[in-house]
Scaffold this active site. Structure first.
Site, mmCIF file in Angstrom:
data_model
loop_
_atom_site.group_PDB
_atom_site.id
_atom_site.type_symbol
_atom_site.label_atom_id
_atom_site.label_comp_id
_atom_site.label_asym_id
_atom_site.label_seq_id
_atom_site.Cartn_x
_atom_site.Cartn_y
_atom_site.Cartn_z
ATOM 1 C CG HIS A 197 6.952 -44.592 -44.837
ATOM 2 N ND1 HIS A 197 8.218 -45.122 -45.048
ATOM 3 C CD2 HIS A 197 6.260 -44.820 -45.982
ATOM 4 C CE1 HIS A 197 8.287 -45.631 -46.254
ATOM 5 N NE2 HIS A 197 7.111 -45.467 -46.850
ATOM 6 C CE LYS A 333 3.660 -45.972 -18.181
ATOM 7 N NZ LYS A 333 4.091 -47.176 -18.907
ATOM 8 C CD GLU A 340 6.747 -53.913 -22.802
ATOM 9 O OE1 GLU A 340 6.604 -52.674 -22.904
ATOM 10 O OE2 GLU A 340 6.817 -54.491 -21.690
#
Length: 469
Positions: A197, A333, A340
């Site tokens: 969770h 970055k 993805e």
């Protein structure tokens, strides 16, 4: 007597004829009137049924000609010309002549006639005639002999999907499983904080994480492999509704046997040809199995994105290979673009399965009119997964590294380590320790020692991560 289909009209077009009348067809095209009508009727997507499907059509036409010749229904010289032309289709020589949109109608009649017309026209050339001349080899009477759209398009779906799965997908899944098992072995001695969770949970080895990924893919692979047996049933000879009208009694057996020879796969006649004609069950099973594989790949790729989050403000337990800059504005970055990409591919596969499921519901009476879109989407899923898994393995999973120090950092701070105290002081007391550790920004080890619940030696022994996994 049959007349020539072609008359010169202009330098760019010729006149072709079918039962509905005359049609202008590009002069250099091998296809004829019915294909041209489909081009004009279905200007939908610009997408075509893929190379593997065209190859399957060529296999069927070559095998049909051979079978019809052997039973004495087709003249040998005509059969040989058809087989040669069909084999050129199998090799991909005339792919540019297969021009019907994937979103067509009529169960694929346009696609079937596209193949019939191209092969008939090329066969006529082989026999010394002109392109488009149907007096020597007729698309319906000769190339389509003992066949119907209803059995050939369905069979082509099964053949193309089976070949693509065998030659393009299963090997890539196996290769990814192998790399994950190698990662499990490499990082067997790295223990990390488990999370359920998205909250702290008891520790787990990275070998167990990667091993779990590998086994989930193995289950999905086995499920897909199990679907192949259904694909190997092809109802050639069923013709329009399964009765085999206009086909020699030995045609079906001979045609399917030659398909098996050409593909080196165990294609066979179905147990019930009428069931085959009425349903696209094998394609549906495969599509569902591909969706299951996609679901597992989404879980794995999502995990890698989360575990590699950071590098300073996320979990940062895993370092993924840097394959491209991640931002047009933020210098330095690097994004998890390969996972993805895998997620996007899998989302499309799940969508494809929805299309296949919906189209399969259209089976009515003796045929499913939506076979082209079923075939297109299943084959698209196989291609996407095969290519995507290869990239995922080569450009992400193979080069990923586990940051041992970061794993130790999070593990030491996990409040879930209090779970191991349950046998020593009970759930309630262990809960209080976990709560205090969190509120005070301390480790569970520090709290139990400070409160003299355990000695340093006892805490070291009881909370040793090696004993918790």
């Amino acid at each position: 007597m049959k007349t020539r289909e072609v008359e010169m009209m202009t330098d760019a077009f010729r006149i072709a004829r079918d039962p509905l009348g005359e049609v202008k067809v590009p002069k250099e095209a091998y296809y004829g009137a019915q294909t041209q009508r489909a081009v004009e009727n279905f200007p939908i997507s610009g997408q075509r049924l893929p190379r593997s499907f065209i190859r399957a059509q060529g296999i069927i036409k070559a095998s049909a000609a051979k079978a019809n010749c052997e039973v004495g229904a087709l003249e040998e010289r005509v059969a040989k010309a058809i087989i040669q032309a069909a084999e050129e289709v199998i090799e991909g020589k005339w792919d540019d002549q297969f021009v019907v949109d994937a979103y067509q109608a009529g169960a694929g009649t346009s696609q079937n006639m596209n193949a019939n017309e191209v092969i008939a026209s090329r066969s006529s050339e082989i026999l010394g005639g002109e392109r488009g001349d149907i007096s020597l080899v007729h698309p319906n009477d000769h190339v389509n002999m003992a066949q119907s759209t209803n059995d050939t398009i369905h069979a082509a779906i099964n053949i193309a999907v089976a070949e693509d799965i065998q030659h393009r997908l299963l090997g890539e899944v196996d290769a990814l499983i192998t790399v994950l098992k190698e990662k499990a072995e490499t990082y067997d001695n790295v223990i990390k904080a488990g999370r359920t969770h998205l909250q702290d949970a008891v520790p787990i080895r990275y070998s167990q994480v990667f091993g779990g990924y590998a086994q989930s893919l193995a289950y999905a692979r086995d499920n897909i492999h199990g679907c192949l047996d259904y694909l190997y049933e092809i109802g050639l000879g069923g013709n329009a509704v399964g009765t085999g009208i206009n086909a020699h009694p030995d045609y079906a057996r001979k045609a399917v046997s030659d398909v098996a020879r050409r593909t080196q796969l165990p294609f066979r006649l179905p147990k019930d040809r009428f069931s085959f004609m009425q349903n696209t069950g094998a394609a549906v099973r495969v599509s569902h199995a591909l969706k299951e594989l996609a679901i597992h790949l989404i879980k794995i790729s999502s995990d890698l994105r989360l575990l590699s989050s950071g590098p300073r403000t996320g979990l940062a337990e895993i370092r993924l290979p840097a394959v491209q800059p991640g931002s047009s504005i933020m210098p330095g970055k690097v994004n998890p673009v390969i996972p993805e990409n895998m997620y996007m591919i899998c989302a499309q596969v799940i969508g494809n399965d929805t299309v296949v499921t919906t189209a399969a519901c259209e089976s009515q009476l003796e045929i499913n009119a939506m076979m082209p879109v079923i075939g297109y989407n299943v084959l698209n899923s196989v291609t996407l997964l095969g290519n995507g898994i290869k990239v995922f393995r080569e450009r992400c999973v193979t080069g990923l590294e586990v940051d041992r120090d970061q794993c130790a950092y999070w593990l030491e701070r996990s409040t879930a380590l209090a779970t191991v105290l349950n046998p020593y002081m009970g759930y309630e007391r262990a809960s209080q320790i976990a709560k205090k550790a969190y509120q005070q920004g301390k480790t569970v080890r520090e709290v139990v020692v400070e409160e003299r619940l355990l000695t340093e030696e006892e805490a070291e022994r009881i909370l040793n991560p090696e004993h918790l996994v």
